[in-house]
Design a protein around this motif. Sequence first.
Motif, PDB file in Angstrom:
ATOM      1  N   SER A 248       5.134  43.706  66.017  1.00 23.56           N
ATOM      2  CA  SER A 248       5.728  43.623  67.354  1.00 23.56           C
ATOM      3  C   SER A 248       7.119  43.002  67.318  1.00 23.56           C
ATOM      4  O   SER A 248       7.437  42.203  66.437  1.00 23.56           O
ATOM      5  N   SER A 249       7.919  43.361  68.305  1.00 19.76           N
ATOM      6  CA  SER A 249       9.259  42.793  68.424  1.00 19.76           C
ATOM      7  C   SER A 249       9.223  41.413  69.070  1.00 19.76           C
ATOM      8  O   SER A 249      10.113  40.606  68.854  1.00 19.76           O
ATOM      9  N   SER A 250       8.190  41.156  69.859  1.00 21.78           N
ATOM     10  CA  SER A 250       8.072  39.875  70.577  1.00 21.78           C
ATOM     11  C   SER A 250       6.887  39.086  70.053  1.00 21.78           C
ATOM     12  O   SER A 250       5.816  39.648  69.841  1.00 21.78           O
ATOM     13  N   PRO A 251       7.062  37.774  69.885  1.00 19.78           N
ATOM     14  CA  PRO A 251       5.930  36.945  69.459  1.00 19.78           C
ATOM     15  C   PRO A 251       5.061  36.533  70.639  1.00 19.78           C
ATOM     16  O   PRO A 251       5.500  36.592  71.792  1.00 19.78           O
ATOM     17  N   ILE A 252       3.851  36.140  70.334  1.00 18.83           N
ATOM     18  CA  ILE A 252       2.998  35.549  71.351  1.00 18.83           C
ATOM     19  C   ILE A 252       3.260  34.049  71.379  1.00 18.83           C
ATOM     20  O   ILE A 252       3.933  33.516  70.501  1.00 18.83           O
ATOM     21  N   SER A 253       2.728  33.374  72.364  1.00 16.25           N
ATOM     22  CA  SER A 253       2.925  31.933  72.504  1.00 16.25           C
ATOM     23  C   SER A 253       1.696  31.172  72.047  1.00 16.25           C
ATOM     24  O   SER A 253       0.572  31.667  72.164  1.00 16.25           O
ATOM     25  N   LEU A 254       1.904  29.964  71.575  1.00 19.16           N
ATOM     26  CA  LEU A 254       0.793  29.085  71.237  1.00 19.16           C
ATOM     27  C   LEU A 254       0.232  28.458  72.514  1.00 19.16           C
ATOM     28  O   LEU A 254       0.967  28.234  73.485  1.00 19.16           O
ATOM     29  N   PHE A 255      -1.052  28.176  72.504  1.00 20.41           N
ATOM     30  CA  PHE A 255      -1.757  27.462  73.576  1.00 20.41           C
ATOM     31  C   PHE A 255      -1.660  28.168  74.930  1.00 20.41           C
ATOM     32  O   PHE A 255      -1.663  27.518  75.972  1.00 20.41           O
ATOM     33  N   LYS A 256      -1.576  29.480  74.915  1.00 20.37           N
ATOM     34  CA  LYS A 256      -1.501  30.260  76.150  1.00 20.37           C
ATOM     35  C   LYS A 256      -2.347  31.521  75.987  1.00 20.37           C
ATOM     36  O   LYS A 256      -2.253  32.213  74.976  1.00 20.37           O
ATOM     37  N   TRP A 257      -3.170  31.816  76.998  1.00 23.94           N
ATOM     38  CA  TRP A 257      -3.955  33.049  76.971  1.00 23.94           C
ATOM     39  C   TRP A 257      -3.031  34.236  77.194  1.00 23.94           C
ATOM     40  O   TRP A 257      -2.237  34.246  78.134  1.00 23.94           O
ATOM     41  N   GLN A 258      -3.123  35.228  76.291  1.00 15.02           N
ATOM     42  CA  GLN A 258      -2.331  36.446  76.387  1.00 15.02           C
ATOM     43  C   GLN A 258      -3.202  37.639  76.037  1.00 15.02           C
ATOM     44  O   GLN A 258      -4.114  37.531  75.216  1.00 15.02           O
ATOM     45  N   HIS A 259      -2.909  38.761  76.662  1.00 11.15           N
ATOM     46  CA  HIS A 259      -3.680  39.976  76.416  1.00 11.15           C
ATOM     47  C   HIS A 259      -2.947  40.840  75.390  1.00 11.15           C
ATOM     48  O   HIS A 259      -1.755  41.103  75.519  1.00 11.15           O
ATOM     49  N   VAL A 260      -3.663  41.272  74.356  1.00 11.70           N
ATOM     50  CA  VAL A 260      -3.122  42.116  73.304  1.00 11.70           C
ATOM     51  C   VAL A 260      -3.906  43.425  73.295  1.00 11.70           C
ATOM     52  O   VAL A 260      -5.136  43.411  73.360  1.00 11.70           O
ATOM     53  N   ALA A 261      -3.192  44.538  73.222  1.00 11.06           N
ATOM     54  CA  ALA A 261      -3.838  45.849  73.116  1.00 11.06           C
ATOM     55  C   ALA A 261      -3.081  46.687  72.097  1.00 11.06           C
ATOM     56  O   ALA A 261      -1.850  46.644  72.028  1.00 11.06           O
ATOM     57  N   VAL A 262      -3.836  47.442  71.297  1.00  9.04           N
ATOM     58  CA  VAL A 262      -3.275  48.379  70.334  1.00  9.04           C
ATOM     59  C   VAL A 262      -3.878  49.738  70.644  1.00  9.04           C
ATOM     60  O   VAL A 262      -5.102  49.860  70.774  1.00  9.04           O
ATOM     61  N   THR A 263      -3.013  50.752  70.789  1.00  7.98           N
ATOM     62  CA  THR A 263      -3.498  52.100  71.076  1.00  7.98           C
ATOM     63  C   THR A 263      -2.977  53.077  70.036  1.00  7.98           C
ATOM     64  O   THR A 263      -1.872  52.926  69.520  1.00  7.98           O
ATOM     65  N   PHE A 264      -3.791  54.079  69.743  1.00  3.55           N
ATOM     66  CA  PHE A 264      -3.391  55.198  68.898  1.00  3.55           C
ATOM     67  C   PHE A 264      -3.810  56.468  69.617  1.00  3.55           C
ATOM     68  O   PHE A 264      -4.967  56.596  70.020  1.00  3.55           O
ATOM     69  N   ASP A 265      -2.872  57.398  69.790  1.00  3.53           N
ATOM     70  CA  ASP A 265      -3.165  58.604  70.565  1.00  3.53           C
ATOM     71  C   ASP A 265      -3.841  59.716  69.769  1.00  3.53           C
ATOM     72  O   ASP A 265      -4.164  60.774  70.308  1.00  3.53           O
ATOM     73  N   GLY A 266      -4.069  59.488  68.482  1.00  2.00           N
ATOM     74  CA  GLY A 266      -4.747  60.467  67.654  1.00  2.00           C
ATOM     75  C   GLY A 266      -3.828  61.513  67.050  1.00  2.00           C
ATOM     76  O   GLY A 266      -4.254  62.286  66.195  1.00  2.00           O
ATOM     77  N   ILE A 267      -2.570  61.560  67.493  1.00  3.50           N
ATOM     78  CA  ILE A 267      -1.650  62.569  66.965  1.00  3.50           C
ATOM     79  C   ILE A 267      -0.360  61.983  66.411  1.00  3.50           C
ATOM     80  O   ILE A 267       0.555  62.723  66.087  1.00  3.50           O
ATOM     81  N   GLY A 268      -0.265  60.655  66.329  1.00 10.48           N
ATOM     82  CA  GLY A 268       0.884  60.073  65.657  1.00 10.48           C
ATOM     83  C   GLY A 268       1.586  58.922  66.338  1.00 10.48           C
ATOM     84  O   GLY A 268       2.560  58.411  65.803  1.00 10.48           O
ATOM     85  N   THR A 269       1.136  58.490  67.514  1.00 10.71           N
ATOM     86  CA  THR A 269       1.810  57.377  68.182  1.00 10.71           C
ATOM     87  C   THR A 269       0.895  56.159  68.240  1.00 10.71           C
ATOM     88  O   THR A 269      -0.180  56.214  68.828  1.00 10.71           O
ATOM     89  N   LEU A 270       1.342  55.078  67.619  1.00 14.98           N
ATOM     90  CA  LEU A 270       0.626  53.814  67.583  1.00 14.98           C
ATOM     91  C   LEU A 270       1.456  52.799  68.360  1.00 14.98           C
ATOM     92  O   LEU A 270       2.650  52.621  68.087  1.00 14.98           O
ATOM     93  N   LYS A 271       0.841  52.155  69.367  1.00 14.60           N
ATOM     94  CA  LYS A 271       1.559  51.203  70.213  1.00 14.60           C
ATOM     95  C   LYS A 271       0.832  49.868  70.256  1.00 14.60           C
ATOM     96  O   LYS A 271      -0.384  49.816  70.171  1.00 14.60           O
ATOM     97  N   THR A 272       1.611  48.802  70.445  1.00  8.29           N
ATOM     98  CA  THR A 272       1.070  47.472  70.670  1.00  8.29           C
ATOM     99  C   THR A 272       1.615  46.967  71.999  1.00  8.29           C
ATOM    100  O   THR A 272       2.806  47.114  72.273  1.00  8.29           O
ATOM    101  N   TYR A 273       0.722  46.382  72.792  1.00  9.81           N
ATOM    102  CA  TYR A 273       1.091  45.814  74.085  1.00  9.81           C
ATOM    103  C   TYR A 273       0.785  44.324  74.093  1.00  9.81           C
ATOM    104  O   TYR A 273      -0.240  43.896  73.558  1.00  9.81           O
ATOM    105  N   LEU A 274       1.657  43.566  74.712  1.00  7.39           N
ATOM    106  CA  LEU A 274       1.444  42.139  74.929  1.00  7.39           C
ATOM    107  C   LEU A 274       1.555  41.898  76.427  1.00  7.39           C
ATOM    108  O   LEU A 274       2.605  42.175  77.023  1.00  7.39           O
ATOM    109  N   ASP A 275       0.474  41.445  77.029  1.00  4.04           N
ATOM    110  CA  ASP A 275       0.406  41.235  78.475  1.00  4.04           C
ATOM    111  C   ASP A 275       0.879  42.470  79.243  1.00  4.04           C
ATOM    112  O   ASP A 275       1.595  42.382  80.239  1.00  4.04           O
ATOM    113  N   GLY A 276       0.469  43.642  78.753  1.00  2.00           N
ATOM    114  CA  GLY A 276       0.760  44.895  79.435  1.00  2.00           C
ATOM    115  C   GLY A 276       2.115  45.497  79.134  1.00  2.00           C
ATOM    116  O   GLY A 276       2.415  46.599  79.603  1.00  2.00           O
TER     117      GLY A 276
END
Length: 186
Positions: free
Chosen positions: A60-88
Amino acid sequence: VIAVPDHNVLDLDSAYTIEMWIRPTVFATNGDRIPILRKGSNYEISLDAQGRIFNGKTTSSSPISLFKWQHVAVTFDGIGTLKTYLDGQEVARLQDNSLSFTPTSDSLLIAPTCLGDAFRGQLDEIRIWAYARSEAEIITYRDRLLLGNEDLLQAYYILDSIPLVIDNHQEAIRDFTGNTTRTTSQ
């Protein structure tokens, strides 16, 4: 370390989403990445020493923070695009039409040790889906508890203290889909 034995629903070889809530208290101190979860060479989500999320292929280009709840999601579309989300918000994207994931017979490991270091902090609401959730779905549903019977939801771990015994085996964590059992704490 929590180990979930290999189950077919955990073998991700086409479109998928892995999402979770994370609250780290320290980043990697071993100079490498600390896995949050990993299923052999099939997939992993890790944190590096700067708090950046590694999705098994890109960081990821952005780091997460310490001592803070954050939502992380990783998606793969099955045809070549892999994405990471931090707090949406999308924080990493890899576009590669040759990108593929090969299932393994390895257990799914949550907070495994790597080079003498391990994830330290809290995790909750680990969800594994058999499709790539959209950014809108991730944002809309990240704060909602699920029932466990949602379409294409493969595994759903709420990391609380609800005891569950199946066939005289005390589960380390409970999968609210009922698709995975025999979890252990190591």
